[in-house]
Design an enzyme around this catalytic site. Sequence first.
Site, PDB file in Angstrom:
ATOM      1  N   SER A  16       0.814  -1.213   0.000  1.00  0.00           N
ATOM      2  CA  SER A  16       0.000   0.000   0.000  1.00  0.00           C
ATOM      3  C   SER A  16       0.848   1.264   0.000  1.00  0.00           C
ATOM      4  O   SER A  16       0.483   2.264  -0.619  1.00  0.00           O
ATOM      5  CB  SER A  16      -0.934   0.010   1.209  1.00  0.00           C
TER       6      SER A  16
ATOM      7  N   HIS B 205       1.243   4.313   4.385  1.00  0.00           N
ATOM      8  CA  HIS B 205       0.426   5.054   3.421  1.00  0.00           C
ATOM      9  C   HIS B 205       0.902   6.503   3.322  1.00  0.00           C
ATOM     10  O   HIS B 205       1.118   7.032   2.220  1.00  0.00           O
ATOM     11  CB  HIS B 205      -1.043   5.053   3.850  1.00  0.00           C
TER      12      HIS B 205
END
Length: 338
Positions: A217, A269
Amino acid sequence: MRKLTGASDASLAKRICDHLLIAGIDSEARTSGGQHEVWVMDHDDLGRARELLSAGEHADWADVARRADLIRNEKQRADKLDAKRKEGVPKDRLSQDNGPRPLTSSMILLSALVGWMSDFGDLKTPIVDNLLIQSRAGPYPSLLEALQQQPYRVLTPMFVHFGIVHLAFNMLWIFNLGHQVERRHGAFALLGIVLLASAPANLLQYTFSGPLFGGMSGVVYALFGFVWMQARYGRKYGYLLRADHVWIMMLWFVVCATGLVGPVANAAHAVGFAVGLFVGLPAYLRRFGDLREGRKIREGSWTDVNLVGFRRFTHRYVTPYAPFWFLLLAMLVLLTER
């Protein structure tokens, strides 16, 4: 297009068009067989145009002409900026890409292979323990010592995915974003973004949550940040990023940060997103002067008359500085994660 009214001469038709333009209504003056007419471009504007026509009998036509010229000049500047942005973009780069490149394919295949061999992130499998940033049962008492002996661990957590949905979600974005970077900037550029995002993202995530994290991610958000910068501000590479995809990525970014979907590697992230924005910064800086010029609100212009309240604030202070607002959001996520 609908006819609004006739006019006694061309100058009156132009005055009427100027009056409508100030109110945000597109119209056109036409001359046919010696007859002068004014036509409204959008049928839905016809009723309001008739009201303005009645109310404009005592207008200050000199002021109307001045303000209409400002609006036309503003539109011409915007058209020139848009044409300048598209200069030099090869037509084949504006078309949809057909498939991934070797490095992108390798990342997807390797992640899928690890997922299959680890039963999609089962912590009991040896391969997961060998790929986490620090072995759960390893002989190393500290992360530093572990990385000195096995430096590859600073990168390999990105291949560990906890569940098939986790894997599929990330690989779809790698397919969508990674192959664009590899096709337009090359495999080395893609590899550079992956390394720049993955190593610091994994290290920072470890400080917040320990070694039990994985997934690509952080890399996905780095690629998203870079592709978004190129698609929005780049001139010659022809990156493509749909508006609904931007909304999906940003909403997911915020929802994950709230904790509503359970434990998520939010630090990864945020770091990845910040890295992608920074790598794409040159494209933004090359356009910064044009962006500031295009967002000026000149007295009497269409923007001055029609943009009020929040829309005016967004036009002046949000849209031209969007990358910095995104960076601020990433910093806020990191602060809340601590």
